[in-house]
Structure formats: structure tokens, C-alpha cells
Design a protein around this motif. Structure first.
Motif, PDB file in Angstrom:
ATOM      1  N   ALA A  25      51.214-118.053 -75.572  1.00  0.00           N
ATOM      2  CA  ALA A  25      52.404-118.543 -76.567  1.00  0.00           C
ATOM      3  C   ALA A  25      53.362-119.421 -75.989  1.00  0.00           C
ATOM      4  CB  ALA A  25      52.987-117.030 -77.402  1.00  0.00           C
ATOM      5  N   ARG A  26      53.607-118.791 -74.625  1.00  0.00           N
ATOM      6  CA  ARG A  26      54.726-119.361 -74.005  1.00  0.00           C
ATOM      7  C   ARG A  26      54.421-120.739 -73.211  1.00  0.00           C
ATOM      8  NH1 ARG A  26      56.841-116.931 -69.645  1.00  0.00           N
ATOM      9  NH2 ARG A  26      58.552-118.202 -69.806  1.00  0.00           N
ATOM     10  N   LEU A  27      53.316-120.658 -72.521  1.00  0.00           N
ATOM     11  CA  LEU A  27      52.733-121.561 -71.565  1.00  0.00           C
ATOM     12  C   LEU A  27      52.018-122.825 -72.357  1.00  0.00           C
ATOM     13  CD1 LEU A  27      52.300-122.358 -68.648  1.00  0.00           C
ATOM     14  CD2 LEU A  27      50.121-121.070 -68.719  1.00  0.00           C
ATOM     15  N   ARG A  67      39.821-121.061 -79.731  1.00  0.00           N
ATOM     16  CA  ARG A  67      40.549-120.790 -80.929  1.00  0.00           C
ATOM     17  C   ARG A  67      41.903-120.841 -80.470  1.00  0.00           C
ATOM     18  NH1 ARG A  67      39.247-116.073 -81.730  1.00  0.00           N
ATOM     19  NH2 ARG A  67      41.244-115.162 -80.788  1.00  0.00           N
ATOM     20  N   VAL A  68      42.460-120.294 -79.621  1.00  0.00           N
ATOM     21  CA  VAL A  68      43.937-120.328 -79.046  1.00  0.00           C
ATOM     22  C   VAL A  68      44.562-121.710 -78.727  1.00  0.00           C
ATOM     23  CG1 VAL A  68      45.360-119.558 -77.098  1.00  0.00           C
ATOM     24  CG2 VAL A  68      44.031-117.866 -78.379  1.00  0.00           C
ATOM     25  N   LEU A  69      43.447-122.420 -78.010  1.00  0.00           N
ATOM     26  CA  LEU A  69      43.835-123.840 -77.558  1.00  0.00           C
ATOM     27  C   LEU A  69      44.120-124.668 -78.846  1.00  0.00           C
ATOM     28  CD1 LEU A  69      41.693-123.812 -74.603  1.00  0.00           C
ATOM     29  CD2 LEU A  69      44.428-124.299 -74.472  1.00  0.00           C
ATOM     30  N   LYS A  70      43.045-124.701 -79.771  1.00  0.00           N
ATOM     31  CA  LYS A  70      43.196-125.528 -80.999  1.00  0.00           C
ATOM     32  C   LYS A  70      44.487-124.925 -81.791  1.00  0.00           C
ATOM     33  CE  LYS A  70      38.300-126.181 -81.283  1.00  0.00           C
ATOM     34  NZ  LYS A  70      37.065-126.160 -82.136  1.00  0.00           N
ATOM     35  N   GLU A  71      44.870-123.694 -81.767  1.00  0.00           N
ATOM     36  CA  GLU A  71      46.008-123.247 -82.548  1.00  0.00           C
ATOM     37  C   GLU A  71      47.447-123.988 -81.826  1.00  0.00           C
ATOM     38  OE1 GLU A  71      45.900-119.012 -82.167  1.00  0.00           O
ATOM     39  OE2 GLU A  71      44.549-118.972 -84.180  1.00  0.00           O
ATOM     40  N   HIS A  72      47.021-124.174 -80.805  1.00  0.00           N
ATOM     41  CA  HIS A  72      48.353-124.889 -80.016  1.00  0.00           C
ATOM     42  C   HIS A  72      48.078-126.444 -80.024  1.00  0.00           C
ATOM     43  CE1 HIS A  72      49.053-120.879 -78.753  1.00  0.00           C
ATOM     44  NE2 HIS A  72      50.447-121.093 -78.780  1.00  0.00           N
TER      45      HIS A  72
END
Length: 222
Positions: A131-133, A189-194
Motif C-alpha cells: 500500500a506504500r510501495l 489483484r493487488v497490482l491491478k488495484e494500484h
């Protein structure tokens, strides 16, 4: 020194030095996995000659030195003074190589030039809160630039923020650092969310005769 830099200094003392040459007789090479002479090379970054590329958690600098030898502008960042001392002793005279002691997120936020590719091999992407990086990486990647990272696949059922233990002396408690573990579809999923696109995540099997643990390799585009 911060607790984190002390932990990675301790880890540095436990790691063997990179060999003088690899199995092909090369003095520099790129290795995404924990196994010698195994897996893909620097081509995963899709970086053109002369491109500026960033190693987050560069350790003792071997991968970044290889990219510099290929003609890239290779930048390595690590929070451990001992890791960087070892990197400078071996690779400090390499043309095109920069080494910096810094927190990964802080370095990205302060950089103004940006990068064609950002990568991490069992490094800061594994051990920094995404979430930070991830927003900081995306901000510094040039349009279409690649983010590629590798880490150990997660233990089944243990996802998200986990604890890694770095042993010390026989009478000392181990040092603890946080890591972030996801299955391949979890990282996608995490990468697409960012805001990343063209995301793929796969586990590369260990070479024959080695332990069964493979290497999770994740690729994405800004």
C-alpha cells in the motif's frame, strides 16, 4: 541505525558471496531465483540499452552490476550499510552503476528522473507494505515501464503481512522483519488495484534435484 537496517546488516553477514563466475563462465549475470544458474535473465525487464533501471533491495549488488555491464544506467538501493559496503567493494568501479543507502519508499518519493524498469529479487517489494510501495513505484515508472519482482511462494493459508525471522547468536532472540506474501492471483489483484496492467504471476519450479520450493515471479506494466 534503524531496527530494519540492523536486521538486514545481520542477514548480510549470513549470506555467501556471489561466485566469481557463473556456470557459463560469466563474471556478471542476472538471477531471479535462489538457485545457481537457474531461471530467466534480465530480458524480463524489457529495458532498452541505456535505460535507467532500479533495483529495490539490491543487496550486494550483483544483479545491478550485470545491468550496468549491459549498458543500462543501473541504480541500486538498499537499507543495509553492510550490504552496500560489500556491493561497493566488488562493483564500485563499474561504469553506469549507482548505489544508495535508503528506504525504498523514501528513495522513490525523492527521485525526479524516473525509471524504465523497477525490479526486486527477494528484496524490498517482498518486505515493504504494498500500500506504500506500489504507488511510489508507479509514480516513478515511465509510461509502459516494467515492474518485475521475485520472492518465495507463500505458505498455504499464510497470506498478507507475515513475519520473517533473522537468527542471531545462540543466546539472542531472532530479529523480526515483515514480509508480504500472496499467491499469484493475489499479487495480480493487488497490482491491478494500484493501477498496473499486463500483470502476470507464476511460480517457476525449482531445478531438478533441488528442494521443491520454486520461485514466484511477478511482472506488471505501468
Amino acid at each position: 541505525m534503524t531496527d530494519t537496517s540492523i536486521a538486514w546488516d545481520t542477514y548480510s553477514r549470513q549470506r555467501p558471496e556471489r561466485r566469481d563466475v557463473n556456470g557459463r563462465g560469466e563474471s556478471t549475470w542476472f538471477n531471479w531465483t535462489q538457485y545457481e544458474d537457474h531461471g530467466p535473465g534480465a530480458g524480463l525487464l524489457e529495458a532498452l540499452p541505456g535505460a535507467r533501471v532500479l533495483d529495490l533491495g539490491c543487496g550486494k549488488g550483483g544483479n545491478a552490476a550485470h545491468l550496468a555491464a549491459l549498458g543500462h544506467r543501473a541504480v541500486g538501493v538498499d537499507i543495509s550499510p553492510k550490504q552496500l559496503t560489500a556491493a561497493r567493494e566488488r562493483w564500485g568501479q563499474a561504469a553506469g552503476l549507482e548505489l544508495h543507502q535508503a528506504d525504498a519508499v523514501d528513495f522513490l518519493r525523492e527521485d525526479r528522473e524516473g525509471f524504465a524498469a523497477v525490479y526486486s529479487v527477494y528484496g524490498a517489494v517482498w518486505f515493504t507494505d504494498p500500500a506504500r510501495l506500489l504507488p511510489a513505484i508507479r509514480e516513478r515508472l515511465h509510461p509502459g515501464g516494467r515492474l518485475v519482482f521475485s520472492q518465495r511462494p507463500p505458505v498455504e493459508g499464510c497470506y498478507g503481512c507475515q513475519a520473517s525471522y533473522i537468527p542471531r547468536g545462540a543466546d539472542e532472540d531472532p530479529l523480526v522483519v515483515k514480509r508480504w506474501d500472496y499467491e499469484p492471483d493475489g499479487w495480480e489483484r493487488v497490482l491491478k488495484e494500484h493501477g498496473f496492467t499486463d500483470v502476470t504471476a507464476d511460480v517457476l519450479a525449482a531445478p531438478p534435484g533441488k528442494r521443491t520450493t520454486g520461485t514466484l515471479i511477478v511482472r506488471a506494466r505501468a
